[in-house]
Design a protein around this motif. Structure first.
Motif, PDB file in Angstrom:
ATOM      1  N   GLU A 166      -8.309  -6.318  12.112  1.00  0.00           N
ATOM      2  CA  GLU A 166      -7.040  -5.500  11.721  1.00  0.00           C
ATOM      3  C   GLU A 166      -6.741  -4.671  12.866  1.00  0.00           C
ATOM      4  O   GLU A 166      -6.269  -3.587  12.731  1.00  0.00           O
ATOM      5  CB  GLU A 166      -7.665  -4.686  10.544  1.00  0.00           C
ATOM      6  N   SER A 169      -3.196  -3.355  12.952  1.00  0.00           N
ATOM      7  CA  SER A 169      -2.732  -2.795  11.432  1.00  0.00           C
ATOM      8  C   SER A 169      -2.731  -1.569  11.551  1.00  0.00           C
ATOM      9  O   SER A 169      -3.560  -0.691  11.041  1.00  0.00           O
ATOM     10  CB  SER A 169      -3.463  -3.407  10.385  1.00  0.00           C
ATOM     11  N   LEU A 172      -3.332   1.003   8.687  1.00  0.00           N
ATOM     12  CA  LEU A 172      -4.724   0.873   7.844  1.00  0.00           C
ATOM     13  C   LEU A 172      -5.654   2.025   8.662  1.00  0.00           C
ATOM     14  O   LEU A 172      -6.518   2.606   8.013  1.00  0.00           O
ATOM     15  CB  LEU A 172      -5.119  -0.614   7.997  1.00  0.00           C
ATOM     16  N   PHE A 252      -2.823   5.673   0.473  1.00  0.00           N
ATOM     17  CA  PHE A 252      -2.385   4.367   0.660  1.00  0.00           C
ATOM     18  C   PHE A 252      -3.616   3.326   1.206  1.00  0.00           C
ATOM     19  O   PHE A 252      -3.791   2.317   1.010  1.00  0.00           O
ATOM     20  CB  PHE A 252      -1.076   4.177   1.510  1.00  0.00           C
ATOM     21  N   ALA A 253      -3.881   4.077   2.403  1.00  0.00           N
ATOM     22  CA  ALA A 253      -4.833   3.248   3.530  1.00  0.00           C
ATOM     23  C   ALA A 253      -6.036   3.124   2.759  1.00  0.00           C
ATOM     24  O   ALA A 253      -6.777   2.073   2.770  1.00  0.00           O
ATOM     25  CB  ALA A 253      -4.978   4.108   4.567  1.00  0.00           C
ATOM     26  N   SER A 255      -6.697   2.961  -0.513  1.00  0.00           N
ATOM     27  CA  SER A 255      -6.512   2.292  -1.696  1.00  0.00           C
ATOM     28  C   SER A 255      -6.784   0.710  -0.980  1.00  0.00           C
ATOM     29  O   SER A 255      -7.103  -0.208  -1.796  1.00  0.00           O
ATOM     30  CB  SER A 255      -5.248   2.396  -2.495  1.00  0.00           C
ATOM     31  N   GLU A 256      -6.157   0.261   0.124  1.00  0.00           N
ATOM     32  CA  GLU A 256      -6.403  -1.007   0.546  1.00  0.00           C
ATOM     33  C   GLU A 256      -7.780  -1.390   0.975  1.00  0.00           C
ATOM     34  O   GLU A 256      -8.197  -2.534   0.804  1.00  0.00           O
ATOM     35  CB  GLU A 256      -5.648  -1.292   1.895  1.00  0.00           C
ATOM     36  N   THR A 259     -10.960  -0.926  -2.366  1.00  0.00           N
ATOM     37  CA  THR A 259     -11.117  -2.004  -3.241  1.00  0.00           C
ATOM     38  C   THR A 259     -12.098  -3.171  -3.008  1.00  0.00           C
ATOM     39  O   THR A 259     -12.456  -3.739  -3.737  1.00  0.00           O
ATOM     40  CB  THR A 259      -9.905  -2.478  -3.837  1.00  0.00           C
ATOM     41  N   TRP A 320       4.336   2.872  -7.406  1.00  0.00           N
ATOM     42  CA  TRP A 320       3.041   2.654  -7.076  1.00  0.00           C
ATOM     43  C   TRP A 320       1.859   3.751  -7.412  1.00  0.00           C
ATOM     44  O   TRP A 320       0.799   3.623  -7.892  1.00  0.00           O
ATOM     45  CB  TRP A 320       2.978   2.600  -5.514  1.00  0.00           C
ATOM     46  N   TRP A 416       4.222   3.348   6.023  1.00  0.00           N
ATOM     47  CA  TRP A 416       3.792   2.953   4.662  1.00  0.00           C
ATOM     48  C   TRP A 416       4.664   3.020   3.585  1.00  0.00           C
ATOM     49  O   TRP A 416       4.971   2.172   2.802  1.00  0.00           O
ATOM     50  CB  TRP A 416       2.413   4.083   4.431  1.00  0.00           C
ATOM     51  N   LYS A 419       6.442  -0.145   4.022  1.00  0.00           N
ATOM     52  CA  LYS A 419       5.737  -1.417   3.659  1.00  0.00           C
ATOM     53  C   LYS A 419       5.614  -1.522   2.072  1.00  0.00           C
ATOM     54  O   LYS A 419       5.847  -2.596   1.595  1.00  0.00           O
ATOM     55  CB  LYS A 419       4.275  -1.018   4.054  1.00  0.00           C
ATOM     56  N   HIS A 424       6.459  -5.148   0.899  1.00  0.00           N
ATOM     57  CA  HIS A 424       5.940  -5.883  -0.190  1.00  0.00           C
ATOM     58  C   HIS A 424       7.014  -6.893  -1.175  1.00  0.00           C
ATOM     59  O   HIS A 424       6.682  -7.826  -1.529  1.00  0.00           O
ATOM     60  CB  HIS A 424       5.293  -5.011  -1.010  1.00  0.00           C
TER      61      HIS A 424
END
Lengths: 473, 157
Positions: A166, A169, A172, A252-253, A255-256, A259, A320, A416, A419, A424
């Motif tokens: 990453e 990225s 992130l 946002f970051a 939650s990626e 999980t 979201w 973000w 994105k 998406h």
């Protein structure tokens, strides 16, 4: 005669020293990795001297034990730290992001230094490298050698690791702010004697629940509850700090990556709280800060119609956020916590009682660098417009003569939002195109960060020379 | 939770206790060298930490700072690896007086080495030797583990 183990230990120290010297020559985006390479090299020299001293003594169990410890220390502690230096080279890091992140880190933890590096495991992680090493070596080296190695008290050097593939990225890497928040737990406990009281009360609470347990079992439960409590408070502080520094991007970051780490409801083996518990906290902080409306679960203070090309951005983000609200409304994490046992139950009930003071502490800590809803609403729409035109979102340009630099958090927020709202939906239409656009977005964000750093340095120099000129006048 | 086999203080206390054992097994000197004093002082601090350890809160005025995970881990580690200590721990007072005696011996060695009885000295050496050996075993186990940031190979011995 020197035995094989002693000679081999000496050789190991020399091999690690040589590799540290070799790594020293790599290009790095900051000076910290090189300084650490130099420290490792010198530490190996000191260890070689200790081994020589022991080799001159008659072989006894006491000498053998010390040689064994040194040998294990070399292979288990020193050699693995070489990977931190290697992973921190310019080639291995998002070099344009290292400087700004170090700046945030130094603001939050004055006196500490940071080493950003890649790791192969898919996770973000913070580890202290230098002070811990100093504490270990203090037990082995003579006063003189230790002082030679650490002329001043060893300062903390935090390695912040990111998942290797990453690297580019940038969005992130908002998670870095969470990692920088980790060392704050000690400061939270020290900040106010009242912050420590819940820890002391854990003992009484465990004793109330643990009736009939023998003294050793009760002691272990108190120990476990303490560890649960501290780990949970540490995560809450980090998540809150990250939200204050980066606003909605922090959620946002997280939650990626969260999980992927462990179950939504279980406490992980390394004592991380259930991620549902953490996301609930972050969403609640965003509501307190005014980014999210607590009633409608929608973004507050954003007007799509102010910028016509942005229509649809708010509804995508709102969808979201509504989904996230439904996720955190479930309380299945609490069921899992109670199932975990007395220690976890007592610890988490106590943690939920201190959430307010944790948030106050985090907010005070980041007051100077906080990201507000006003800034978000003011800057991000302009930056999004630039992204829609495939321009790096590094500044607001109302006209040729009206150019303004923006906050790092706004750059990342614009990425973000783009994105969520624009990228998406591309996936459903054309997966290949989605990948292509995702790479473009990464490049635009990294470029914006680089330009922002250059502009910041220029303005700093410009300000200094202006101040110098004013003085001369 | 941190596994007992990989406590973070394994080398810090491993170096310390192994040097202390080595020092106390050497012929007695009238004066203790500065370097050796440092080692004994640090050992005394370690025993004080264990006594203050969260597990039993035996200090006269147990404070929250006793709840530091380092103390908990060190104490739990020693309990799990030293059967004599575990036996003593069944009765809190026994454990307390045993550790207090070790602490007093270390204080005596720092103050007046010749005034320390051989039996007391030997009990302290035995305690520190068992601690150092337990830590060495832990260090060997730790060296076999993969760093948590490295992916596990598909096959290994």
């Amino acid at each position: 005669m020197t035995d094989h183990a002693t000679a081999s230990t000496f050789l190991k120290a020399e091999q690690i020293r040589a590799q540290a010297e070799h790594l020293y020559l790599l290009p790095f985006p900051s000076s910290c990795p090189r300084k650490f390479a130099s420290l490792l090299s010198q530490a190996c020299e000191k260890l070689k001297s200790v081994v020589i001293g022991l080799s001159k003594r008659p072989g006894t169990a006491d000498v053998d034990r010390q040689i064994s410890f040194i040998s294990l220390f070399l292979v288990d502690r020193l050699a693995p730290t070489l990977r931190f230096i290697e992973g921190a080279s310019s080639e291995n890091t998002p070099a344009s992001l290292v400087g700004p992140l170090e700046k945030i880190g130094k603001m939050l933890l004055p006196g500490a230094e940071f080493l950003v590096r890649r790791q192969w495991r898919y996770n973000y992680r913070v580890q202290e490298l230098r002070q811990g090493l100093g504490e270990e070596l203090k037990g082995l080296l003579s006063r003189h050698d230790f002082k030679d190695l650490f002329p001043d008290e060893p300062q903390k050097l935090y390695s912040i690791s990111f998942p290797s593939f990453e690297r580019d990225s940038a969005l992130l890497h908002v998670n870095f702010a969470h990692e920088i928040g980790h060392p704050m737990e000690e400061r939270y406990l020290a900040a106010d004697p009242r912050n420590q009281e819940p820890l002391a009360e854990l003992r009484t609470e465990i004793e109330k629940e643990d009736t009939g347990a023998d003294v050793v079992k009760r002691a272990k439960d108190i120990g476990a509850a303490t560890s649960y409590w501290r780990a949970a408070v540490e995560e809450l502080i980090s998540d809150t700090i990250s939200t204050w520094v980066f606003g909605p991007s922090a959620l946002f970051a997280l939650s990626e990556v969260v999980t992927l780490s462990h179950s939504a409801d279980e406490i992980s083996k390394d004592l991380h709280p259930p991620w549902r518990f953490r996301l609930r906290n972050m969403l609640s902080v965003l509501e307190e800060q005014g980014f999210v409306d607590p009633a409608s679960h929608e973004l507050q203070g954003w007007r799509d119609n102010a910028h016509s090309s942005l229509s649809g951005v708010k509804s995508s983000v709102d969808n979201w956020l509504k989904h996230m609200s439904r996720v955190v409304e479930q309380n299945t994490d609490w069921d899992a916590i109670r199932r975990e046992g007395i220690a976890a139950k007592c610890a988490y009930e106590s943690v939920s009682r201190v959430t307010g003071s944790v948030r106050t502490f985090a907010a005070q800590t980041v007051a100077d660098t906080a990201y507000t809803r006003d800034l978000f609403s003011e800057e991000v729409p302009w930056l999004l417009e630039r992204l829609f035109c495939d321009l790096p979102p590094n500044q607001i340009e109302r006209s040729l003569w009206d150019v303004r630099q923006v906050k790092l958090a706004s750059i990342l927020s614009s990425g973000w939002l783009y994105k969520l709202a624009k990228l998406h939906p591309e996936f459903d239409a054309d997966a290949e195109r989605y990948v292509e656009r995702a790479f473009v977005l990464n490049r635009l964000i990294l470029k914006a960060l680089e330009l922002s750093v250059v502009a910041g340095e220029f303005m700093e120099r410009d300000g200094e020379s202006a101040r110098g000129a004013a003085k001369q006048e | 939770m941190t596994s007992l086999t990989t406590i973070p203080t394994v080398y810090k206390y491993g170096f310390l206790t192994s040097r202390a054992v080595d020092l106390l097994n050497q012929p007695q000197a009238h004066q203790i060298a500065i370097e050796d004093r440092d080692v004994l002082e640090a050992c005394k601090d370690l025993v004080e930490k264990i006594i203050r350890g969260e597990a039993f809160l035996v200090g006269p005025n147990p404070e929250v700072s006793n709840l530091r995970p380092d103390d908990v881990e060190t104490f739990n580690f020693l309990l799990s690896s030293d059967s004599q200590l575990l036996q003593l721990a069944k009765v809190e007072e026994d454990l307390r007086s045993y550790l207090d005696a070790i602490l007093r011996t270390l204080e005596g060695l720092l103050r007046d080495p010749e005034g320390v009885a051989n039996s007391e000295r030997q009990r302290t050496v035995d305690f520190l030797t068992r601690t150092a050996d337990a830590l060495l075993a832990s260090a060997k186990e730790s060296a076999r583990h993969y760093p948590t940031d490295e992916s596990m190979p598909a096959a290994h011995d």
